[in-house]
Design a protein around this motif. Structure first.
Motif, PDB file in Angstrom:
ATOM      1  N   LYS A  77       0.998  -1.405  -0.025  1.00  0.00           N
ATOM      2  CA  LYS A  77      -0.144   0.204   0.245  1.00  0.00           C
ATOM      3  C   LYS A  77       0.811   1.325   0.076  1.00  0.00           C
ATOM      4  CE  LYS A  77      -2.947  -0.900   3.514  1.00  0.00           C
ATOM      5  NZ  LYS A  77      -4.064  -0.687   4.447  1.00  0.00           N
ATOM      6  N   ASN A  78       2.086   1.363   0.609  1.00  0.00           N
ATOM      7  CA  ASN A  78       2.759   2.354   0.929  1.00  0.00           C
ATOM      8  C   ASN A  78       3.854   2.381  -0.049  1.00  0.00           C
ATOM      9  OD1 ASN A  78       1.816   3.949   3.476  1.00  0.00           O
ATOM     10  ND2 ASN A  78       1.852   1.668   3.789  1.00  0.00           N
ATOM     11  N   ASN A  79       4.103   1.570  -0.910  1.00  0.00           N
ATOM     12  CA  ASN A  79       5.288   1.603  -1.846  1.00  0.00           C
ATOM     13  C   ASN A  79       4.827   1.856  -3.273  1.00  0.00           C
ATOM     14  OD1 ASN A  79       7.806   1.025  -2.922  1.00  0.00           O
ATOM     15  ND2 ASN A  79       8.123  -0.047  -1.000  1.00  0.00           N
ATOM     16  N   SER A  80       5.345   2.958  -3.823  1.00  0.00           N
ATOM     17  CA  SER A  80       4.765   3.081  -5.425  1.00  0.00           C
ATOM     18  C   SER A  80       5.717   2.186  -6.159  1.00  0.00           C
ATOM     19  CB  SER A  80       5.312   4.590  -5.688  1.00  0.00           C
ATOM     20  OG  SER A  80       6.725   4.617  -5.617  1.00  0.00           O
ATOM     21  N   ASP A  81       6.823   1.295  -5.805  1.00  0.00           N
ATOM     22  CA  ASP A  81       7.332   0.539  -6.787  1.00  0.00           C
ATOM     23  C   ASP A  81       6.572  -0.597  -6.546  1.00  0.00           C
ATOM     24  OD1 ASP A  81       9.159  -1.151  -7.739  1.00  0.00           O
ATOM     25  OD2 ASP A  81      10.822  -0.883  -6.348  1.00  0.00           O
ATOM     26  N   ILE A  82       6.153  -1.255  -7.691  1.00  0.00           N
ATOM     27  CA  ILE A  82       5.393  -2.436  -7.620  1.00  0.00           C
ATOM     28  C   ILE A  82       6.071  -3.701  -7.168  1.00  0.00           C
ATOM     29  CG2 ILE A  82       3.410  -1.869  -9.351  1.00  0.00           C
ATOM     30  CD1 ILE A  82       5.109  -3.338 -11.525  1.00  0.00           C
ATOM     31  N   TYR A  83       7.229  -3.654  -7.177  1.00  0.00           N
ATOM     32  CA  TYR A  83       8.050  -4.658  -6.860  1.00  0.00           C
ATOM     33  C   TYR A  83       8.723  -4.787  -5.362  1.00  0.00           C
ATOM     34  CZ  TYR A  83      11.415  -8.639  -6.810  1.00  0.00           C
ATOM     35  OH  TYR A  83      12.395  -9.596  -6.565  1.00  0.00           O
ATOM     36  N   VAL A  84       8.126  -5.552  -4.448  1.00  0.00           N
ATOM     37  CA  VAL A  84       8.573  -5.406  -3.166  1.00  0.00           C
ATOM     38  C   VAL A  84       9.428  -6.687  -2.658  1.00  0.00           C
ATOM     39  CG1 VAL A  84       7.842  -5.076  -0.495  1.00  0.00           C
ATOM     40  CG2 VAL A  84       6.417  -3.906  -2.399  1.00  0.00           C
ATOM     41  N   PRO A  85      10.696  -6.492  -2.456  1.00  0.00           N
ATOM     42  CA  PRO A  85      11.518  -7.833  -2.589  1.00  0.00           C
ATOM     43  C   PRO A  85      11.533  -8.549  -0.891  1.00  0.00           C
ATOM     44  CG  PRO A  85      12.882  -5.661  -2.104  1.00  0.00           C
ATOM     45  CD  PRO A  85      11.484  -5.374  -2.293  1.00  0.00           C
ATOM     46  N   ILE A  86      10.437  -9.171  -1.233  1.00  0.00           N
ATOM     47  CA  ILE A  86      10.361  -9.910   0.189  1.00  0.00           C
ATOM     48  C   ILE A  86      10.314 -11.521   0.032  1.00  0.00           C
ATOM     49  CG2 ILE A  86       8.584 -10.684   2.003  1.00  0.00           C
ATOM     50  CD1 ILE A  86       7.210  -7.894   1.315  1.00  0.00           C
ATOM     51  N   LEU A  87      11.287 -12.158   1.121  1.00  0.00           N
ATOM     52  CA  LEU A  87      11.519 -13.393   0.998  1.00  0.00           C
ATOM     53  C   LEU A  87      11.027 -13.859   2.446  1.00  0.00           C
ATOM     54  CD1 LEU A  87      14.881 -14.649   0.117  1.00  0.00           C
ATOM     55  CD2 LEU A  87      13.809 -15.907   1.732  1.00  0.00           C
ATOM     56  N   LEU A 133       1.775 -20.959  -0.018  1.00  0.00           N
ATOM     57  CA  LEU A 133       1.290 -20.420  -1.143  1.00  0.00           C
ATOM     58  C   LEU A 133       0.373 -19.236  -0.840  1.00  0.00           C
ATOM     59  CD1 LEU A 133       0.645 -21.456  -4.128  1.00  0.00           C
ATOM     60  CD2 LEU A 133      -1.567 -22.484  -2.990  1.00  0.00           C
ATOM     61  N   GLU A 134       0.008 -19.118   0.382  1.00  0.00           N
ATOM     62  CA  GLU A 134      -0.635 -17.791   0.665  1.00  0.00           C
ATOM     63  C   GLU A 134       0.394 -16.817   0.689  1.00  0.00           C
ATOM     64  OE1 GLU A 134      -3.480 -16.324   4.471  1.00  0.00           O
ATOM     65  OE2 GLU A 134      -2.634 -18.291   4.576  1.00  0.00           O
ATOM     66  N   ALA A 135       1.605 -16.988   1.081  1.00  0.00           N
ATOM     67  CA  ALA A 135       2.580 -15.807   1.069  1.00  0.00           C
ATOM     68  C   ALA A 135       2.910 -15.222  -0.177  1.00  0.00           C
ATOM     69  CB  ALA A 135       3.704 -16.468   2.105  1.00  0.00           C
ATOM     70  N   PHE A 136       3.130 -16.235  -1.293  1.00  0.00           N
ATOM     71  CA  PHE A 136       3.064 -16.108  -2.668  1.00  0.00           C
ATOM     72  C   PHE A 136       2.052 -15.122  -3.046  1.00  0.00           C
ATOM     73  CE2 PHE A 136       6.176 -19.669  -3.426  1.00  0.00           C
ATOM     74  CZ  PHE A 136       7.271 -19.115  -3.012  1.00  0.00           C
ATOM     75  N   GLU A 137       0.875 -15.377  -2.942  1.00  0.00           N
ATOM     76  CA  GLU A 137      -0.144 -14.651  -3.185  1.00  0.00           C
ATOM     77  C   GLU A 137      -0.309 -13.313  -2.558  1.00  0.00           C
ATOM     78  OE1 GLU A 137      -3.263 -18.404  -4.193  1.00  0.00           O
ATOM     79  OE2 GLU A 137      -3.512 -17.252  -2.236  1.00  0.00           O
ATOM     80  N   ALA A 138       0.446 -13.198  -1.540  1.00  0.00           N
ATOM     81  CA  ALA A 138       0.507 -11.821  -0.828  1.00  0.00           C
ATOM     82  C   ALA A 138       1.585 -11.039  -1.061  1.00  0.00           C
ATOM     83  CB  ALA A 138       0.424 -12.019   0.650  1.00  0.00           C
ATOM     84  N   GLY A 139       2.329 -11.676  -2.096  1.00  0.00           N
ATOM     85  CA  GLY A 139       3.457 -10.821  -2.594  1.00  0.00           C
ATOM     86  C   GLY A 139       4.827 -11.139  -2.369  1.00  0.00           C
TER      87      GLY A 139
END
Ligand SMILES: Nc1nc2c(ncn2[C@@H]2O[C@H](COP(=O)(O)OP(=O)(O)OP(=O)(O)O)[C@@H](O)[C@H]2O)c(=O)[nH]1
Length: 313
Positions: A79-89, A99-105
């Motif tokens: 929500k707070n990031n203009s960059d569509i790619y949020v680098p989360i592991l 699977l749920e985590a992948f769906e969440a980004g």
């Protein structure tokens, strides 16, 4: 051509886990690997602000945390990031949540308890993709800028000039005011190159560019069309007198002496002027009329200007 040059160990990494022991373990592992910028927090509420400030290349995020879990953190980050790619592991002890985590980004995961070898490889691979993507983005931005600017002077080139003129004309149309185009060409510039060399000619062109930029307002545009041709777009000059005064001022500025490599060089310029909407409401015609007016002023002599006539001739 694009050539990747990335230093993965310079990447900025954030570890988010409410368990201090997990944080310490990951931190030690990453530092032992050679990663130079590793930071951590046990407070999930701090992640968005930290990422906005530091723009991490990778966030290692625990899914199960009290108060705000990893899914909520991911949602806030998106929500707070203009960059569509949020680098989360994500870090999870529950395979069913992957699977749920992948769906969440999330882009990848590490299982708890850690298999350190696997964690290292996943982190490295993800950073490699992230940094390559960032570099490609930077490269395409610089290519875009390069395609829009003149390499010698850094001024807008003809392409960017057309964009700026389009904008100025739209503004003038809305505000019922004018846009002025001034086409400039130095007098006898070839002689400067022939007498003092191409390098001196280049330096003179750069000074000309600086003087032109200094002579107009911030919203105006000074472009170089190539060689010794410069074209200006001026917003909202209110009267033909105002235009004449401004062009005279510009020509006077250009005729001031140039001090280059211990030499004093003098040169003048001629200009042709056309005004939207008086001379045309069509951009190509407006530029053409300024060019024709320039030729007219060249025909008359050096260091002068002509204003376009109403019909193309
Ligand atoms: N130093 C330098 N010279 C350039 C550059 N681009 C074009 N030129 C030279 O600029 C000169 C322009 O010549 P002309 O168009 O005949 O201009 P002029 O000598 O000013 O002639 P008039 O406009 O008729 O007064 C040519 O000699 C080109 O080689 C450049 O980037 N740097």
């Amino acid at each position: 051509m694009f050539k990747a040059n990335i230093d993965i160990f310079n990447a900025h990494i954030l570890i988010v886990d409410d368990q201090r022991t997990n944080v310490d373990l990951l931190e030690q592992m990453l530092e032992a690997e050679g990663y130079k910028h590793v930071s951590s927090t046990t407070n999930p509420f701090a992640v968005v602000d930290l990422h906005n400030t530091n723009e991490y290349d990778l966030i290692l995020l625990d899914l199960k945390m009290p108060g705000m879990d990893g899914f909520q953190v991911m949602e806030e980050l998106r929500k707070n990031n203009s960059d569509i790619y949020v680098p989360i592991l994500v870090i999870t002890a529950q395979p069913s949540q992957k699977l749920e985590a992948f769906e969440a980004g999330a882009k990848d995961f590490i299982s708890k308890p850690f298999d350190l070898m696997e964690a290292k490889v996943r982190i490295y691979n993800m950073l490699e993709v992230r940094l390559l993507y960032k570099q490609l983005e930077q490269y395409s931005r610089s290519m875009e800028s390069w395609a829009m600017h003149d390499a010698l002077t850094g001024l807008p080139n003809r392409r960017l000039f057309v964009d700026r003129l389009t904008l100025a004309m739209a503004h003038a149309h809305r505000k019922k005011c004018t846009t002025t185009v001034i086409y400039l060409d130095l007098d006898g510039f070839k002689l400067i190159n022939d007498s003092f060399g191409h390098d001196v000619g280049d330096m003179l062109l750069k000074i000309v560019a600086d003087r032109l930029v200094a002579a107009v307002r911030k919203e105006d545009t000074v472009a170089r069309f190539g060689g010794d041709e410069f074209v200006l777009v001026l917003w909202e000059l209110d009267s033909p007198d105002g235009v004449s005064m401004l062009v005279s001022k510009v020509l006077m500025t250009l005729s001031e002496p140039y001090f280059i490599n211990g030499r004093t060089i003098r040169i003048s310029a001629c200009a042709g002027v056309s005004i939207y909407p008086d001379h045309s409401e069509d951009m190509e015609t407006l530029i053409k009329k300024a060019d024709i007016a320039l030729y007219e002023s060249k025909r008359i002599g050096k260091n002068g200007f002509s204003i376009a006539v109403d019909s193309l001739s």
